[in-house]
Design a protein around this motif. Structure first.
Motif, PDB file in Angstrom:
ATOM      1  N   ALA A   1     -21.906  24.681  18.963  1.00  0.00           N
ATOM      2  CA  ALA A   1     -22.548  24.337  17.697  1.00  0.00           C
ATOM      3  C   ALA A   1     -21.046  23.783  17.773  1.00  0.00           C
ATOM      4  O   ALA A   1     -20.387  23.679  16.337  1.00  0.00           O
TER       5      ALA A   1
ATOM      6  N   VAL B   1     -22.235  31.656  14.768  1.00  0.00           N
ATOM      7  CA  VAL B   1     -22.234  30.169  15.075  1.00  0.00           C
ATOM      8  C   VAL B   1     -21.534  29.566  13.282  1.00  0.00           C
ATOM      9  O   VAL B   1     -21.008  28.639  13.748  1.00  0.00           O
ATOM     10  N   ASP B   2     -21.630  29.972  12.956  1.00  0.00           N
ATOM     11  CA  ASP B   2     -20.182  29.927  11.534  1.00  0.00           C
ATOM     12  C   ASP B   2     -19.300  29.666  11.816  1.00  0.00           C
ATOM     13  O   ASP B   2     -18.253  28.648  11.663  1.00  0.00           O
TER      14      ASP B   2
ATOM     15  N   PHE C   1     -25.733  34.119  12.147  1.00  0.00           N
ATOM     16  CA  PHE C   1     -24.754  33.249  10.749  1.00  0.00           C
ATOM     17  C   PHE C   1     -24.181  33.661  11.837  1.00  0.00           C
ATOM     18  O   PHE C   1     -22.874  32.153  11.713  1.00  0.00           O
TER      19      PHE C   1
ATOM     20  N   SER D   1     -18.773  26.575  14.395  1.00  0.00           N
ATOM     21  CA  SER D   1     -19.608  24.752  13.722  1.00  0.00           C
ATOM     22  C   SER D   1     -17.642  25.102  13.091  1.00  0.00           C
ATOM     23  O   SER D   1     -17.598  23.786  12.793  1.00  0.00           O
TER      24      SER D   1
ATOM     25  N   CYS E   1     -21.463  26.796   8.909  1.00  0.00           N
ATOM     26  CA  CYS E   1     -23.166  27.525   8.905  1.00  0.00           C
ATOM     27  C   CYS E   1     -24.526  27.781   7.850  1.00  0.00           C
ATOM     28  O   CYS E   1     -23.444  27.618   7.000  1.00  0.00           O
TER      29      CYS E   1
ATOM     30  N   GLY F   1     -23.917  23.704  11.757  1.00  0.00           N
ATOM     31  CA  GLY F   1     -24.861  24.498  11.855  1.00  0.00           C
ATOM     32  C   GLY F   1     -26.272  24.895  11.409  1.00  0.00           C
ATOM     33  O   GLY F   1     -25.919  25.643  10.490  1.00  0.00           O
TER      34      GLY F   1
END
Length: 327
Positions: A83, A105-106, A102, A109, A303, A116
Motif C-alpha cells: 500500500a 493499511v491506512d 484497516f 497508504s 485506507c 488502499g
C-alpha cells in the motif's frame, strides 16, 4: 488507461484478468507470482509475468495493484506492504479482523500517499452496502445475512493451509428454517450456529492424521469454531469430479418498521446467485480499482472501505450519463 497489476494468479487472479478485459479503461500491465514465472501462463497478450520479488521495480508502471491472496495469511502481510508503493485493492474477508487490517493499511497508504481499499467483494462488499443502506433507511429494524449454498474461497483456503491437507473445498450452507423465519417477519434472534452450517471436503496428504486434521478445522477461530461443521475425507479424484466448480451466493434481508406506532412492516431482500464466486468477486475488485485510481488522482490517500466510496467512482460512465440513464 488504468494500468492494473495482479498479485497472485489463482482463481481470483484469473478472474481479475477476465474483468480487466471487460473494462475498456483498464489494461493489465503485469501479473506477479510466487511460482516460477516461466511456469505461469496468462491470457493477456503483452502483459508481463514476474516474480513477486520484482514488485518494487514496478512502482511507477502500475496504477492499481489488485491483491489476490488469501485472507488467512497473505493479505494481512501483503496489503500493508504494498500500500505504500501503489494504490491497492484487496478482498480481505476475515470480518473480525477488519478494524486491525484497516489500521495497518491506512498507516502504510498514507505514508506513501496512496489509496488502499480493503474488504472488497460481495461480503464484505456488496452485502455490506445493502446492510448499511437498509439500516439507514429503516432505523427500527434488524438485518440478517445468509451465505450459500456455495464454495467460500477464504474458508477453503484456510482449510488447505491446515497441516496434512493436500486439497479441499468448503461449502457454506444456510439453515432453511432460519431463512424462512426471517422472510415471514418473525424477526428471530439467531446465533451464528443457527444461521449456517459448514461442510468441508478434504483430501489428505499421505500419512496425515485424519482425526487431528478434523479437530484443527472444527476448532479454527473466525472460520469454523462457531459453526456446526462436517468434514468429509475424499480422494483427489472425487474432489475434482464432484467439486470442480466455485458457485456461491446468498441473501441480505432487513426487516424494519415505520409509522408513529411502528405499525407497518417492511422487508428488504437482496440476493446474489453466482456461477463463479472468484469471477464475480474479481469484477467487484476491478470496479473499486477504478475508484482507487480516481481518488488518487484527486490527491486522496489512506485506507477506505466500500462505505467510503461514492457509487459514481465505480462506473465507467460520467456523471451526466449516469444521471440520464440510471437515476
Amino acid at each position: 488507461m488504468i494500468k492494473i497489476g495482479i498479485l497472485g494468479y489463482g482463481n481470483l487472479g484469473r478472474g481479475v484478468e477476465c474483468a480487466v478485459k471487460q473494462n475498456p479503461d483498464m489494461e493489465l500491465a503485469a501479473v506477479f507470482t510466487r511460482r516460477n514465472p516461466a511456469d505461469v501462463k496468462i491470457l493477456t497478450e503483452g502483459a508481463s509475468i514476474c516474480s513477486i520479488s520484482e514488485v518494487p521495480d514496478w512502482k511507477d508502471r502500475i496504477d492499481v495493484m489488485i491483491l489476490c491472496g488469501g485472507s488467512a495469511t497473505d493479505l494481512p502481510e501483503q496489503t500493508p506492504a504494498y500500500a505504500e508503493l501503489f494504490h491497492v485493492v484487496d478482498s480481505f474477508d476475515t470480518h473480525a479482523r477488519i478494524p486491525e487490517h484497516f489500521a495497518n493499511v491506512d498507516k502504510a497508504s498514507k505514508k506513501g500517499g496512496k489509496v488502499g481499499i480493503i474488504s472488497v467483494g460481495w461480503d464484505p462488499g456488496m452485502f455490506s452496502l445493502n446492510r448499511l443502506y437498509a439500516s439507514a433507511v429503516l432505523p427500527k429494524g434488524q438485518d440478517y445475512t445468509f451465505w450459500g449454498k456455495g464454495v467460500s474461497q477464504g474458508h477453503s483456503d484456510a482449510v488447505r493451509r491446515v497441516e496434512g491437507v493436500k486439497d479441499a473445498k468448503q461449502y457454506t450452507v444456510p439453515v432453511d428454517a432460519a431463512l424462512e423465519a426471517v422472510r415471514k417477519g418473525d424477526n428471530p434472534t439467531l446465533s451464528t450456529r443457527q444461521k449456517h452450517t459448514r461442510e468441508c471436503f478434504v483430501v489428505l496428504e499421505e500419512g496425515a492424521d485424519a482425526a487431528k486434521v478434523e479437530k484443527e478445522i472444527k476448532t479454527m477461530p473466525n472460520y469454523f469454531a462457531d459453526y456446526d461443521t462436517t468434514v468429509h475425507f475424499i480422494s483427489q479424484e472425487e474432489l475434482d469430479r464432484d467439486h470442480g466448480g466455485i458457485p456461491h451466493g446468498g441473501f441480505v434481508l432487513y426487516s424494519g418498521k415505520t409509522g408513529w406506532e411502528e405499525e407497518n412492516s417492511h422487508l428488504i431482500e437482496y440476493r446474489l446467485k453466482l456461477d463463479s464466486n472468484p469471477e464475480f468477486t474479481a469484477s467487484v475488485l476491478a470496479a473499486y480499482a477504478r475508484a482507487a485510481y480516481r481518488l488518487g488522482a484527486e490527491g486522496v490517500s489512506g485506507c477506505k472501505t466500500v462505505f467510503d466510496i461514492a457509487p459514481a467512482y465505480l462506473s465507467q460512465k460520467d456523471g451526466e450519463t449516469l444521471r440520464a440513464s440510471l437515476l
